[in-house]
Enzyme design. Structure first.
Site, PDB file in Angstrom:
ATOM      1  N   ARG A 152       2.579 -19.167   8.912  1.00 46.23           N
ATOM      2  CA  ARG A 152       1.601 -19.592   9.901  1.00 46.23           C
ATOM      3  C   ARG A 152       1.379 -20.923   9.852  1.00 46.23           C
ATOM      4  O   ARG A 152       0.641 -21.435   8.766  1.00 46.23           O
ATOM      5  CB  ARG A 152       0.395 -18.791   9.893  1.00 46.23           C
ATOM      6  CG  ARG A 152      -0.724 -18.759  10.982  1.00 46.23           C
ATOM      7  CD  ARG A 152      -1.963 -18.219  10.867  1.00 46.23           C
ATOM      8  NE  ARG A 152      -2.575 -19.114  10.182  1.00 46.23           N
ATOM      9  CZ  ARG A 152      -3.850 -18.910   9.277  1.00 46.23           C
ATOM     10  NH1 ARG A 152      -4.131 -17.683   9.180  1.00 46.23           N
ATOM     11  NH2 ARG A 152      -4.429 -19.586   8.533  1.00 46.23           N
TER      12      ARG A 152
ATOM     13  N   HIS B 156      -5.644 -20.103  11.731  1.00 45.52           N
ATOM     14  CA  HIS B 156      -5.418 -18.877  12.467  1.00 45.52           C
ATOM     15  C   HIS B 156      -5.749 -18.956  13.691  1.00 45.52           C
ATOM     16  O   HIS B 156      -5.085 -18.364  14.562  1.00 45.52           O
ATOM     17  CB  HIS B 156      -6.791 -18.053  11.615  1.00 45.52           C
ATOM     18  CG  HIS B 156      -6.807 -16.696  12.490  1.00 45.52           C
ATOM     19  ND1 HIS B 156      -6.137 -15.751  12.669  1.00 45.52           N
ATOM     20  CD2 HIS B 156      -8.236 -16.352  13.131  1.00 45.52           C
ATOM     21  CE1 HIS B 156      -6.513 -14.647  13.302  1.00 45.52           C
ATOM     22  NE2 HIS B 156      -7.724 -15.104  13.627  1.00 45.52           N
TER      23      HIS B 156
ATOM     24  N   TYR C   3      -8.894 -22.610   2.372  1.00 49.00           N
ATOM     25  CA  TYR C   3      -8.174 -21.484   1.504  1.00 49.00           C
ATOM     26  C   TYR C   3      -6.593 -21.811   1.473  1.00 49.00           C
ATOM     27  O   TYR C   3      -6.129 -21.078   0.917  1.00 49.00           O
ATOM     28  CB  TYR C   3      -8.278 -20.138   2.326  1.00 49.00           C
ATOM     29  CG  TYR C   3      -7.964 -20.011   3.717  1.00 49.00           C
ATOM     30  CD1 TYR C   3      -6.401 -20.086   4.182  1.00 49.00           C
ATOM     31  CD2 TYR C   3      -9.018 -20.116   4.945  1.00 49.00           C
ATOM     32  CE1 TYR C   3      -6.296 -19.957   5.464  1.00 49.00           C
ATOM     33  CE2 TYR C   3      -8.559 -20.264   6.342  1.00 49.00           C
ATOM     34  CZ  TYR C   3      -6.962 -19.958   6.487  1.00 49.00           C
ATOM     35  OH  TYR C   3      -6.663 -20.177   7.728  1.00 49.00           O
TER      36      TYR C   3
HETATM   37  C1  LIG Z   1     -10.336  -4.181  13.678  1.00 53.01           C
HETATM   38  C2  LIG Z   1     -10.263  -5.458  13.536  1.00 53.01           C
HETATM   39  N1  LIG Z   1     -10.948  -6.076  12.595  1.00 53.01           N
HETATM   40  C3  LIG Z   1     -11.191  -7.668  12.390  1.00 53.01           C
HETATM   41  C4  LIG Z   1     -10.542  -8.288  13.329  1.00 53.01           C
HETATM   42  C5  LIG Z   1     -10.751  -9.887  12.996  1.00 53.01           C
HETATM   43  N2  LIG Z   1      -9.517 -10.583  12.926  1.00 53.01           N
HETATM   44  C6  LIG Z   1      -8.894 -10.890  13.846  1.00 53.01           C
HETATM   45  S1  LIG Z   1      -7.431 -11.617  13.420  1.00 53.01           S
HETATM   46  C7  LIG Z   1      -7.849 -11.287  11.748  1.00 53.01           C
HETATM   47  C8  LIG Z   1      -6.458 -11.656  10.929  1.00 53.01           C
HETATM   48  C9  LIG Z   1      -5.354 -10.921  11.255  1.00 53.01           C
HETATM   49  O1  LIG Z   1      -4.440 -11.109  10.267  1.00 53.01           O
HETATM   50  P1  LIG Z   1      -2.918 -10.600  10.295  1.00 53.01           P
HETATM   51  O2  LIG Z   1      -2.993  -9.018  10.726  1.00 53.01           O
HETATM   52  O3  LIG Z   1      -2.340 -11.116   9.212  1.00 53.01           O
HETATM   53  O4  LIG Z   1      -2.519 -11.249  11.688  1.00 53.01           O
HETATM   54  P2  LIG Z   1      -2.283 -12.837  12.124  1.00 53.01           P
HETATM   55  O5  LIG Z   1      -3.405 -13.356  12.675  1.00 53.01           O
HETATM   56  O6  LIG Z   1      -1.809 -13.500  10.633  1.00 53.01           O
HETATM   57  O7  LIG Z   1      -1.206 -13.038  12.823  1.00 53.01           O
HETATM   58  C10 LIG Z   1      -9.027 -10.527  11.561  1.00 53.01           C
HETATM   59  C11 LIG Z   1      -9.740 -10.413  10.428  1.00 53.01           C
HETATM   60  C12 LIG Z   1      -9.882  -7.779  14.346  1.00 53.01           C
HETATM   61  N3  LIG Z   1      -9.481  -8.513  15.358  1.00 53.01           N
HETATM   62  N4  LIG Z   1      -9.819  -6.346  14.414  1.00 53.01           N
END
Ligand SMILES: Cc1ncc(C[n+]2csc(CCOP(=O)(O)OP(=O)(O)O)c2C)c(N)n1
Lengths: 334, 380
Positions: B273, B277, B286
């Site tokens: 990434r 985020h 981080y």
């Molecule tokens: C059930 C749920 N819990 C928390 C969140 C908040 N949240 C949004 S994105 C994220 C991180 C997701 O990381 P990853 O699955 O690695 O995907 P990336 O964003 O790196 O593509 C979090 C904790 C959410 N969207 N849904």
């Protein structure tokens, strides 16, 4: 049980900072208090409520968990069974839903199922509500689900001082508390003093006195109601504003006292009205204060729709005008 | 004992017959020891040059889309944008591995896959712009809504694939999620259902290193995320997520395997990434900048350019046309998002139920009256 022993004096800060101070002071005062959740460590939480806790208390006391709400809350249950006081952060209102099985089936019922032998002193912090321009699933007001579940306390601060006081009391509580943080109030700063204790959980507080009618509200809608009360003066209405602060326990005594003395009441919240917390309050007030009422208890709420996209949310959220419209309908000719 | 030594109970001498009988052969469940690569390996010789040029073009256009959308957040024109900068190879390959009748189940970061699938690039941004929840017609392009709650779309993909198979239709569903999403219960339940139902579904995990601030090492203790397939009895594949040719090869293989009755596959794409985020995140809290710079040397466009250049496939026309297409798209985005869209507040009530309840009708009337009163004040 943790005792509120504030460590620093009066200050001006945001609600977010007051919540951080409450976590910090609780952890300082009681080594059994542990914080866990997604991104609460290094990042300090997406809203920075847990900022610096891992640095100052170590990763065991403020734990970045894998991304799984059922896992987080279920783990907290086990931790509490073994004598810890977990404080869980759910990242956004709607992302707490995967944890509902743990919340409804275990957290809320463990004391009852075990005849009081396994109480669960867990605090579940959930940022909730709209007004910050969040996309889908970031702005739900889910308090009715929690208030309908026996065994849970449901607490929601609306002032900076209460954010500190109520969170400290929630962590100190021997029962599970769903601690709903109105995220659109996170950043507004006021002066407050941690050494001055706020009222306990379960006590409603009159934020504004008035002689015409009372607006009964909580959380994110408190500032809107205070603004409406100001604006109502131009119409010749002198509105009181009552902040519930906690939905369970519900301060029926204070609510009924105020309603009986004024005879007119409007309940205001941003969640949808049907089956919402306002329905309970209006019904209860009608049952208890019927002969003192000059008008039906009215509700001003969000619409009964899924939370709208950010560009349309202001049409959904109850604002000053909608509150004043309701006040106008309070049968003033009587 | 490693995964390689895993044996079924059925293989244990003297094991009782019954419902726990022989299941599948453990051999096909083995994850690749090293991520599959195509660019820079002999395998690339077997790849259609036209496909490589097509992938290049889409990577270039996708990168520009990511950049323009990120800029639009800085100008306050989008509510939020989770960029897939650096992950374009996963996005493009996901869409290209599918046939028209297949379904894509994207997460919030997968706008580019949605666009590559044929959804209008501007409609794909409606959610993130803040105007409506899902701007495109999911049925028209067989693309489910961008999913915000993590991993919750994975069981949907399984159900759709299952239903299609019951109907006798050669339809495959591809669910996309991130490394963090693999921790959610829904992910595990989806894998298990897919395996048990033998559903024609492919799970693509884009392992980009972080779930917001949490690095993979704190997310999972498994040797790879592809290993998670093993316990459910389905194949797991590990692939270089920045190698568009490898992504396309592995996903196409998994999709066609599902289509021909071979059942589900879990694909872990190793990628990075590049941006924070979302625009609301502060990545300096981080991670070290050095990490980002190191990955710049393994950028998907760079890898593709290097190969095409060496193979004499990168002619000036392709470069120019790709760049022009990218700029035209960026210009269209700027143009469209330059002004606020005119939205109808009454649309709030339009799609809550097939028939609005009496209470909703009443609330719609209330809003209509409010809007009329506002308009009157405005016109005075
Ligand atoms: C059930 C749920 N819990 C928390 C969140 C908040 N949240 C949004 S994105 C994220 C991180 C997701 O990381 P990853 O699955 O690695 O995907 P990336 O964003 O790196 O593509 C979090 C904790 C959410 N969207 N849904």
């Amino acid at each position: 049980m943790t005792t509120a022993t504030p460590v620093r004096g009066a200050r001006t800060s945001s609600m977010a900072q007051a919540l951080n101070a409450a976590l910090r002071d609780s952890m300082q005062a009681d080594p059994t208090v542990h914080v866990l959740g997604e991104d609460v460590g290094q990042l300090g939480g997406v809203f920075r409520i847990t900022d610096g806790l891992t640095r100052d208390f170590g990763a065991d006391r403020c734990l970045d968990t894998p991304l799984a709400e059922a896992g987080i809350l279920g783990t907290a249950v086990g931790m509490a069974m073994y004598g810890l006081r977990p404080v869980v952060e759910m990242q956004f209102d709607a992302f707490a839903y995967p944890a509902m099985e743990q919340l409804f089936s275990h957290v809320a019922k463990m004391r009852n199922r075990t005849a009081g032998r396994l109480p669960l002193p867990i605090t579940i912090r959930i940022p909730y509500g709209g007004g910050i321009g969040g996309v889908e699933h970031h702005s739900d007001s889910s308090e009715a689900y929690y208030t309908h579940t026996p065994g849970l306390h449901v607490v929601t601060p609306a002032t900076v001082a209460d954010a500190y006081g109520l969170l400290r009391s929630s962590i100190a509580s021997d029962d599970p508390v769903v601690f709903l943080e109105p995220k659109r109030l996170y950043w507004g700063k006021t002066e407050w003093d941690p050494a001055v204790p706020t009222e306990p959980i379960g006590k409603a507080v009159l934020r504004r006195t008035g002689r015409s009618a009372v607006l009964i509200t909580y959380g994110p809608s408190l500032p809107v109601c205070l603004e409406a009360a100001e604006a109502a003066q131009a119409e010749g209405w002198d509105l009181a504003v009552l902040d519930l602060r906690s939905l369970v326990p519900f301060d029926e005594q204070t609510v009924c006292e105020v309603v009986r003395s004024l005879g007119r009441a409007v309940v205001v919240h941003e969640a949808g009205g049907f089956g919402g917390a306002g329905a309970e309050i209006a019904a209860r007030v009608t049952e208890k204060c019927f002969h003192h009422l000059a008008a039906p208890v009215l509700r001003v709420t969000g619409f009964d729709i899924p939370f709208p996209p950010p560009m349309l949310e202001h049409h959904h959220l109850p604002g000053v005008d909608r509150i004043l419209d309701a006040v106008a309908r309070l049968q003033w000719e009587d | 004992m490693t995964v390689l030594d895993h044996r079924h109970l059925a293989a244990v001498p003297g094991w009782l017959p019954g419902a726990t009988g022989p299941r599948s052969d453990p051999a096909p469940l083995l994850p690749d020891a090293a991520p599959v690569r195509v660019l820079g390996t002999p395998a690339v010789e077997k790849t259609d040059p036209e496909l490589l040029r097509e992938l290049y073009r889409r990577l270039v256009v996708g990168r520009r889309y990511n950049q323009q959308a990120t800029t639009l957040t800085k100008q306050g024109r989008l509510a939020v944008y989770p960029a897939s900068t650096g992950q374009e190879a996963c996005q493009v390959a996901a869409a290209l591995a599918l046939r028209e009748q297949d379904w894509l189940f994207p997460s919030y970061r997968d706008t580019l896959a949605v666009v590559a699938r044929g959804v209008d690039p501007l409609e794909a941004l409606t959610l993130l712009r803040g105007n409506a929840h899902t701007g495109y017609d999911p049925k028209a392009t067989r693309t489910a809504p961008l999913c915000t709650p993590l991993a919750t779309q994975a069981p949907h993909a399984v159900g759709l694939a299952h239903a299609a198979r019951l109907a006798g239709d050669p339809v495959v569903a591809l669910a996309m999620l991130g490394d963090g999403g693999t921790s959610e219960g829904d992910f595990h339940e989806a894998l298990n259902f897919a395996a048990v139902l033998h559903a024609p579904v492919v799970f693509l995990v884009q392992n980009n290193g972080y779930a917001i601030s949490v690095p993979l090492t704190q997310q999972s203790a498994a040797p790879t995320l592809a290993h998670k397939a093993v316990g459910y009895g389905i194949p797991g594949r590990l692939v270089d997520g920045n190698d568009a040719a490898a992504m396309h090869a592995v996903l196409t293989e998994a999709v066609e395997r599902a289509r021909s009755g071979g059942g589900p596959t879990l694909v872990e794409a190793l990628t990075y990434r590049v941006e924070a985020h979302t625009n609301a995140d502060d990545a300096t809290r981080y991670r070290e900048e050095g990490e980002v710079t190191a990955w710049a040397g393994h950028d998907p466009i760079l890898l593709m350019e290097r190969h095409l250049g060496a193979a004499g496939l990168l002619d000036e026309k392709l470069v120019r046309e790709s760049a022009e297409e990218a700029e035209a798209l960026a210009a269209r985005m700027r143009e469209e998002f330059h002004t606020d869209a005119v939205l109808d507040p009454m649309s709030l009530f339009a799609h809550v139920y097939a028939e609005p309840t009496p209470q909703l009708r009443e609330q719609a009337d209330q809003l209509a009256a409010e809007l009329a009163a506002e308009a009157e004040v405005h016109n005075r």
